[in-house]
Design a protein around this motif. Sequence first.
Motif, mmCIF file in Angstrom:
data_model
loop_
_atom_site.group_PDB
_atom_site.id
_atom_site.type_symbol
_atom_site.label_atom_id
_atom_site.label_comp_id
_atom_site.label_asym_id
_atom_site.label_seq_id
_atom_site.Cartn_x
_atom_site.Cartn_y
_atom_site.Cartn_z
ATOM 1 N N SER A 1 -49.152 6.263 54.908
ATOM 2 C CA SER A 1 -50.323 5.629 55.513
ATOM 3 C C SER A 1 -50.214 4.117 55.457
ATOM 4 C CB SER A 1 -51.602 6.073 54.803
ATOM 5 O OG SER A 1 -51.789 7.451 54.960
ATOM 6 N N GLN B 1 -55.859 8.418 58.915
ATOM 7 C CA GLN B 1 -56.035 9.603 58.089
ATOM 8 C C GLN B 1 -57.496 9.772 57.710
ATOM 9 O OE1 GLN B 1 -53.700 9.431 54.515
ATOM 10 N NE2 GLN B 1 -54.109 11.549 53.991
ATOM 11 N N ASP C 1 -51.965 9.972 61.780
ATOM 12 C CA ASP C 1 -51.832 10.183 60.337
ATOM 13 C C ASP C 1 -52.578 11.449 59.941
ATOM 14 O OD1 ASP C 1 -51.319 9.918 57.691
ATOM 15 O OD2 ASP C 1 -52.208 7.925 57.461
ATOM 16 N N GLU C 2 -51.869 12.490 59.712
ATOM 17 C CA GLU C 2 -52.414 13.799 59.366
ATOM 18 C C GLU C 2 -53.543 14.229 60.303
ATOM 19 O OE1 GLU C 2 -52.858 14.693 55.252
ATOM 20 O OE2 GLU C 2 -51.441 13.159 54.637
#
Lengths: 362, 504
Positions: B47, B89, B169-170
């Motif tokens: 991240s 994220q 991000d995820e």
Amino acid sequence: MTESQGGAPASPASPASPASPVDVAGPPAGPDAPGAAAPRPAPPPAARLSRLGEVPHLGLVAALALLAVVGLVTVPDAFASASNLVGILSLAATIGVITVGATFVIIGGGIDLSVGAVMALASVWATTLATQSYGPLVMIVCAVLVGAGAGLVNGLLIAYGRLVPFIATLAMLVAARGLAQRMSDRRTQLVQQGNQAIVDLSTTRVFGVPVLVYIFAVVVAAGWILLNRTTFGRRTYAVGGNPEAARLAGIDVRRHTMWLYALSGLCCGIAAVLIMARTTTGSSTHGDLYELDAIAAVIIGGTLLTGGRGSIVGSILGLLIFTVITNLFILNGLNTSDQLIAKGLIIVVAVLLQRRSLRSPT
Amino acid sequence: MSAVTPLLQMKGIVKRFPGVRALDGVDLEVLPGEVHCLLGQNGAGKSTLIKVLAGAHRPDEGVVTLGGEEVRPASPIDAIRLGISTIYQELDLVDGLTVAQNVFLGHEPSRLGFVGRSEAGRATRGLLTRLGHGEIRPGTEVGRLSPAAKQVVSMARALSRDTRLIVMDEPSAALAHDEVANLFRIIRELTAQGVAVIYISHRLEEIREIGDRVTVLKDGRTVAVGLPAKTTPTGEIVSLMTGRSVEHVFPPRPDPGSHEDRPEVLRVEDLAVPGVLAGVSFSVRAGEIVGLAGLVGSGRSEIIEAVYGARRFTGNVLLEGRPVGRGGTGRTVRLGMGLAPEERKSQALLLDQSVTRNISLAGLGRYSRLGWLDRRREAADARALVERLDVRPGDPDRPVKTLSGGNQQKVVLARWLLNERRLLLLDEPTRGVDVGARAELYAVIRELADSGIGVLLVSSEVPEVLGLADRVLVIREGTVIHQGDARDLDEHRVLDMIMEGGAL
Ligand SMILES: Nc1ncnc2c1ncn2[C@@H]1O[C@H](COP(=O)(O)OP(=O)(O)OP(=O)(O)O)[C@@H](O)[C@H]1O
Ligand SMILES: [Mg+2]
């Protein structure tokens, strides 16, 4: 949302003790010694350096020191005299007590605009002839109860009546002043001869310092302990920082919120006693705009207006900065309007500086 | 391959935070039109790396080149202008604004300075439909949406701009199975147009399916560059990430039926929440892990919230025979329940506060004598839990917001390990947790169950429910359509049931 009054969430002492909760001995049955091999980032040098910047309230203490230097340079004799310093503390005591309560409310994510008015109401109620006839002790109890009661009403309206704190306490501000005017017939009520014990709080000195300053100190110390060493304080941070998380962690957010306003009211009641002592009167005009001074002190002291962060020491330092400025302006014979301008600037500068220090660690 | 010039090159990126070197010389190279996966354990620096790219952090050292030119995005706006869009994220939407306002935040279509509201609404509807979520209305306030829907809005926002590179991000962490498929369809559309995608996920199956190449980070360094995503053996990837081999993820289960004579911890009878749940009945026995499988929006989280007293319901919920009633979460916590909620940031954590304080939040009672806190014991217990769950960095005084996503999740779990619980409700407990730590968490959860606690588990990952739970309830549209031993089910059967309702 089913939320309500349960008792404080204590960990249930379940009969058959299940999982030994903090079991260090049993490492998770990971495949390999988990994590042991991975190098952990070493905290020392940089961390310690950054901690230096975190010395609490360094900026505030520096600002206060700077003001003292200004005082020593411009009005050396008048400023540094014992009587002036004691005067500053006596002056700070009343708002100081209120500021302690305001700090709790603001850390808890709220705001209390009614503090000055509630203090005035408490002072009037305690100095009515009827109350005064029972003697000084009853007067003190009366002031404190009236303050706490008004705070409790605020708390109930906000926590259970779902009023926005700003509105509820604004309403209380107006209503409490009105009630105070009614009770006193808009006249200033003197503390009577027989109840001089109240006034003694400001005239009796111990080691050269009036008793009311000690009262202030005790309230600050009690506030600090309550905030930093008790579950009540912890919950205050949680409720202000993330109410949803607090609720899901089993904290009764509404009840806690109610107590925060009651606490603020209680502080106003104590402040009413101090103002009666200092002015020998109870009046509906006491404490005009105290709410602004208290809130400003809290903000300068680094408490976030959005809640969840802040400290008592910061608030008190903020208040002292304000009081010293007032003092310096008076000693230097300067205009009170300029004084207000200076205070306004200080609020802005303080908040700007704090924003920077908040951002830097990230 | 060598003929293609890379779209993005990051070389020797270093980023320090007080006390941590989050990035310690990271290299990354992304080709146009590829899906480049970034893998690494919790706290590896993924991240942070993408925040550097997105202009949210400034690197201390290193060079970023985009399309052959050196760039230094100094702010998120800079990065957006350069054609880099980022889906973070931790969701970064404004709850008080509408969906359309969020999508166009910062680049509102305007005419003479007036925001073109209808235009924004229309464009938003188009984007949402393209994302397969036409049912999300552009005028809805974002705060009212479910986490999954928020994720979709966040994606719509990234798509609303002209981009050459989209960083995710995820993104799948908050999505259910079918929605992930949808996400992949969109990613394929994008890459077909030459847009490059950086994709971060802890789910290796996803990397296999959508990825072209993989870069692995470990402790702030690049340990492998450009591995083929489809063919690199799992063992190799995992050992690159963790520095060890993770053998098997799920801990062994007790024999089927071995719980039958244990007492019931939780009994739910005819639970209903108007419009969401109807007639839900089940029980959880001591030592048993019961998994709830279902789509996002099927009512899984609502069951958990109702049981926990965080939501009004009709019907009976009994914890060890005592009705939960209307006492709210204060009462259920006192009776011995614990909840690790779905959205850790908004529902579980005090971000500004230390790890210790976050862990002790629900257990303050155990450290208090007449309200007075025993801080020494509090700190000691928190430290022990940080070690037990291997939270990194292992400093309990650190503010939780400086921890990586997966480590924050561990802190939430630690909160309930501190307290002796009778029943743990876990809503997506391993969201954002890396492969290695996952195995550890599974082991911890099983260990807790073995010690006599009942566990109710919600997970969007069907294999997780099947691998960890003893018994599975399949939920569809607010009702239980199947209850049974986890060993009698397989992923396909469960998926069939939750999609079509093909119950027995
Ligand atoms: N603002 C910050 N201040 C201090 N340290 C930070 C900050 N942000 C991240 N870190 C630290 O940097 C390291 C890398 O964190 P990062 O969030 O990039 O990890 P990640 O690879 O994304 O992990 P995850 O898979 O858990 O999301 C961690 O050790 C984290 O604690
Ligand atoms: Mg991350």
